[in-house]
Design a protein around this motif. Structure first.
Motif, PDB file in Angstrom:
ATOM      1  N   THR A 102      35.676  31.943  24.187  1.00 58.43           N
ATOM      2  CA  THR A 102      35.622  33.138  24.026  1.00 58.43           C
ATOM      3  C   THR A 102      34.191  33.453  23.966  1.00 58.43           C
ATOM      4  N   LYS A 103      33.764  34.690  24.348  1.00 55.51           N
ATOM      5  CA  LYS A 103      32.057  34.940  24.554  1.00 55.51           C
ATOM      6  C   LYS A 103      31.551  35.247  23.376  1.00 55.51           C
ATOM      7  N   ASN A 104      32.477  35.633  22.162  1.00 55.53           N
ATOM      8  CA  ASN A 104      31.742  36.101  20.956  1.00 55.53           C
ATOM      9  C   ASN A 104      31.510  34.772  19.984  1.00 55.53           C
ATOM     10  N   LEU A 105      31.752  33.567  20.641  1.00 55.85           N
ATOM     11  CA  LEU A 105      31.555  32.417  19.662  1.00 55.85           C
ATOM     12  C   LEU A 105      30.161  32.229  19.476  1.00 55.85           C
ATOM     13  N   PRO A 106      29.678  31.586  18.294  1.00 54.59           N
ATOM     14  CA  PRO A 106      28.457  31.155  18.005  1.00 54.59           C
ATOM     15  C   PRO A 106      27.703  30.118  19.245  1.00 54.59           C
ATOM     16  N   GLY A 107      26.618  30.191  19.278  1.00 54.09           N
ATOM     17  CA  GLY A 107      25.999  29.285  20.443  1.00 54.09           C
ATOM     18  C   GLY A 107      26.242  27.931  19.844  1.00 54.09           C
ATOM     19  N   GLU A 108      26.048  27.620  18.710  1.00 51.89           N
ATOM     20  CA  GLU A 108      26.191  26.127  18.552  1.00 51.89           C
ATOM     21  C   GLU A 108      27.749  25.414  18.840  1.00 51.89           C
ATOM     22  N   VAL A 109      28.571  26.632  18.853  1.00 49.02           N
ATOM     23  CA  VAL A 109      29.859  26.187  18.878  1.00 49.02           C
ATOM     24  C   VAL A 109      30.228  25.944  20.457  1.00 49.02           C
ATOM     25  N   ILE A 110      29.640  26.824  21.158  1.00 46.60           N
ATOM     26  CA  ILE A 110      29.730  26.847  22.778  1.00 46.60           C
ATOM     27  C   ILE A 110      28.928  25.551  23.257  1.00 46.60           C
ATOM     28  N   THR A 111      27.681  25.119  22.940  1.00 50.47           N
ATOM     29  CA  THR A 111      26.992  23.912  23.227  1.00 50.47           C
ATOM     30  C   THR A 111      27.841  22.739  22.882  1.00 50.47           C
ATOM     31  N   GLN A 112      28.548  22.519  21.564  1.00 48.75           N
ATOM     32  CA  GLN A 112      29.361  21.493  21.181  1.00 48.75           C
ATOM     33  C   GLN A 112      30.500  21.401  21.927  1.00 48.75           C
ATOM     34  N   ALA A 113      31.057  22.602  22.399  1.00 49.14           N
ATOM     35  CA  ALA A 113      32.532  22.374  23.224  1.00 49.14           C
ATOM     36  C   ALA A 113      32.212  21.822  24.757  1.00 49.14           C
ATOM     37  N   ILE A 114      30.836  22.354  25.213  1.00 51.38           N
ATOM     38  CA  ILE A 114      30.393  21.900  26.419  1.00 51.38           C
ATOM     39  C   ILE A 114      30.280  20.252  26.526  1.00 51.38           C
ATOM     40  N   ARG A 115      29.574  19.834  25.282  1.00 51.02           N
ATOM     41  CA  ARG A 115      29.307  18.370  25.116  1.00 51.02           C
ATOM     42  C   ARG A 115      30.772  17.589  25.174  1.00 51.02           C
ATOM     43  N   SER A 116      31.687  18.400  24.538  1.00 53.53           N
ATOM     44  CA  SER A 116      32.902  17.654  24.235  1.00 53.53           C
ATOM     45  C   SER A 116      33.607  17.517  25.665  1.00 53.53           C
ATOM     46  N   VAL A 117      33.529  18.473  26.355  1.00 52.53           N
ATOM     47  CA  VAL A 117      34.019  18.577  27.968  1.00 52.53           C
ATOM     48  C   VAL A 117      33.416  17.418  28.590  1.00 52.53           C
ATOM     49  N   ALA A 118      32.222  17.176  28.497  1.00 47.17           N
ATOM     50  CA  ALA A 118      31.398  16.154  29.421  1.00 47.17           C
ATOM     51  C   ALA A 118      31.876  14.927  29.067  1.00 47.17           C
ATOM     52  N   ALA A 119      32.331  14.678  27.600  1.00 50.74           N
ATOM     53  CA  ALA A 119      32.821  13.325  27.291  1.00 50.74           C
ATOM     54  C   ALA A 119      34.446  13.217  27.612  1.00 50.74           C
ATOM     55  N   GLY A 120      34.790  14.286  28.024  1.00 50.06           N
ATOM     56  CA  GLY A 120      36.264  13.948  28.399  1.00 50.06           C
ATOM     57  C   GLY A 120      37.183  14.457  27.712  1.00 50.06           C
ATOM     58  N   LYS A 121      36.807  15.362  26.523  1.00 48.52           N
ATOM     59  CA  LYS A 121      37.980  15.910  25.660  1.00 48.52           C
ATOM     60  C   LYS A 121      38.048  17.371  26.102  1.00 48.52           C
ATOM     61  N   LEU A 122      39.051  18.021  25.533  1.00 49.61           N
ATOM     62  CA  LEU A 122      39.278  19.298  25.638  1.00 49.61           C
ATOM     63  C   LEU A 122      38.880  20.356  24.629  1.00 49.61           C
ATOM     64  N   ALA A 123      38.302  21.427  25.135  1.00 50.58           N
ATOM     65  CA  ALA A 123      37.539  22.263  24.336  1.00 50.58           C
ATOM     66  C   ALA A 123      38.156  23.805  24.301  1.00 50.58           C
ATOM     67  N   PHE A 124      39.093  23.895  23.459  1.00 50.90           N
ATOM     68  CA  PHE A 124      39.797  25.298  23.078  1.00 50.90           C
ATOM     69  C   PHE A 124      39.359  25.555  21.857  1.00 50.90           C
ATOM     70  N   ASP A 125      38.631  26.766  21.437  1.00 47.94           N
ATOM     71  CA  ASP A 125      38.499  27.180  20.127  1.00 47.94           C
ATOM     72  C   ASP A 125      39.679  27.056  19.144  1.00 47.94           C
ATOM     73  N   GLN A 126      39.600  27.310  17.850  1.00 41.79           N
ATOM     74  CA  GLN A 126      40.804  26.942  17.046  1.00 41.79           C
ATOM     75  C   GLN A 126      41.821  28.219  17.230  1.00 41.79           C
ATOM     76  N   ARG A 127      41.342  29.497  17.624  1.00 46.16           N
ATOM     77  CA  ARG A 127      42.261  30.441  17.871  1.00 46.16           C
ATOM     78  C   ARG A 127      43.157  30.412  19.225  1.00 46.16           C
ATOM     79  N   VAL A 128      42.376  29.817  20.186  1.00 47.54           N
ATOM     80  CA  VAL A 128      42.999  29.457  21.579  1.00 47.54           C
ATOM     81  C   VAL A 128      43.956  28.707  21.191  1.00 47.54           C
ATOM     82  N   THR A 129      43.717  27.636  20.513  1.00 45.91           N
ATOM     83  CA  THR A 129      44.542  26.486  20.531  1.00 45.91           C
ATOM     84  C   THR A 129      45.723  26.912  19.482  1.00 45.91           C
ATOM     85  N   GLU A 130      45.776  27.719  18.756  1.00 45.79           N
ATOM     86  CA  GLU A 130      46.944  28.335  17.852  1.00 45.79           C
ATOM     87  C   GLU A 130      47.686  29.205  18.899  1.00 45.79           C
TER      88      GLU A 130
END
Length: 226
Positions: A102-130
């Motif tokens: 979601t676009k209202n996430l803090p920048g550090e959360v977005i960048t960490q999510a991008i790194r996780s995706v690049a490493a082959g992981k899924l990146a859905f924030d906690q609310r989305v996962t729920e």
């Protein structure tokens, strides 16, 4: 270096580009404001991750994600959306997205999510996962009920979801209109819906592949008719 392509409106692209330019190991290699432009300008040899806005002027970001996965499966897609509703999340996952943020996430959360995706992981924030977990659980229950529909119930489901009135359904099935209403009440209860609109929405989910069940694949015996 993680190479990122951004397909979204100008404001989102500018904000993400500014964020990534100040983040080690992340770089923006291209961008587009529309789906067609993205498909035309994106070079799969130089893109690791495509961040795709949900609403593009010439189509859905979900559809663009699906196209990217078909044409260039090596590119990991992340859907970028304003809100995390269950249907959007389910569609993103089914389209092959590796993440949905979601676009209202803090920048550090977005960048960490991008790194996780690049490493082959899924990146859905906690609310989305729920939301996804809840949606999957509900879908599992609904899919079980759909597979257990009788021939009569399948006919009712099809006729209601295609806009037929109770009188038209009665004429089509050769039964009384009161019987149609009674059978519809039972069908609603079985599928966990409250009215025609929700039943039609359920039919739309089936057509869009959001539920892993095909109603007409299973054989129907005469004994299954209600």
């Amino acid at each position: 270096m993680i190479r990122i392509f951004i397909a979204d409106n100008n404001i989102a692209r500018f904000g993400l580009k500014s964020l990534f330019e100040n983040t080690p190991s992340l770089t923006v290699v291209g961008g587009a404001s529309a789906a067609a432009q993205a498909l035309e300008s994106m070079d799969p040899r130089s893109v690791d991750i495509a961040i795709v806005g949900l609403n593009l002027p010439d189509g859905s970001g979900i559809d663009l994600c699906r196209r990217i996965q078909m044409i260039s499966p090596g590119i990991k897609c992340v859907i970028f959306t304003e809100a995390a509703d269950p249907e959007t999340m389910a569609q993103a996952a089914l389209a092959g997205a590796a993440g949905c943020l979601t676009k209202n996430l803090p920048g550090e959360v977005i960048t960490q999510a991008i790194r996780s995706v690049a490493a082959g992981k899924l990146a859905f924030d906690q609310r989305v996962t729920e939301v996804l977990i809840r949606h999957v659980r509900q879908s599992t229950t609904v899919c079980k009920a759909l597979r257990e529909l009788t021939t009569r119930e399948l006919a009712l489901f099809d006729l209601v979801s295609t806009g037929h009135s109770s009188q038209q359904i009665a004429n089509s099935l050769g039964i009384a209109e009161k019987t149609v209403r009674n059978n519809l009440t039972k069908l609603y209860a079985k599928l966990g819906v409250e009215n025609r609109n929700q039943l039609t929405e359920l039919s739309t989910q089936l057509r869009n592949g959001l539920l892993p069940v095909r109603l007409h694949d299973r054989p129907q015996s005469k004994s299954s008719a209600a």
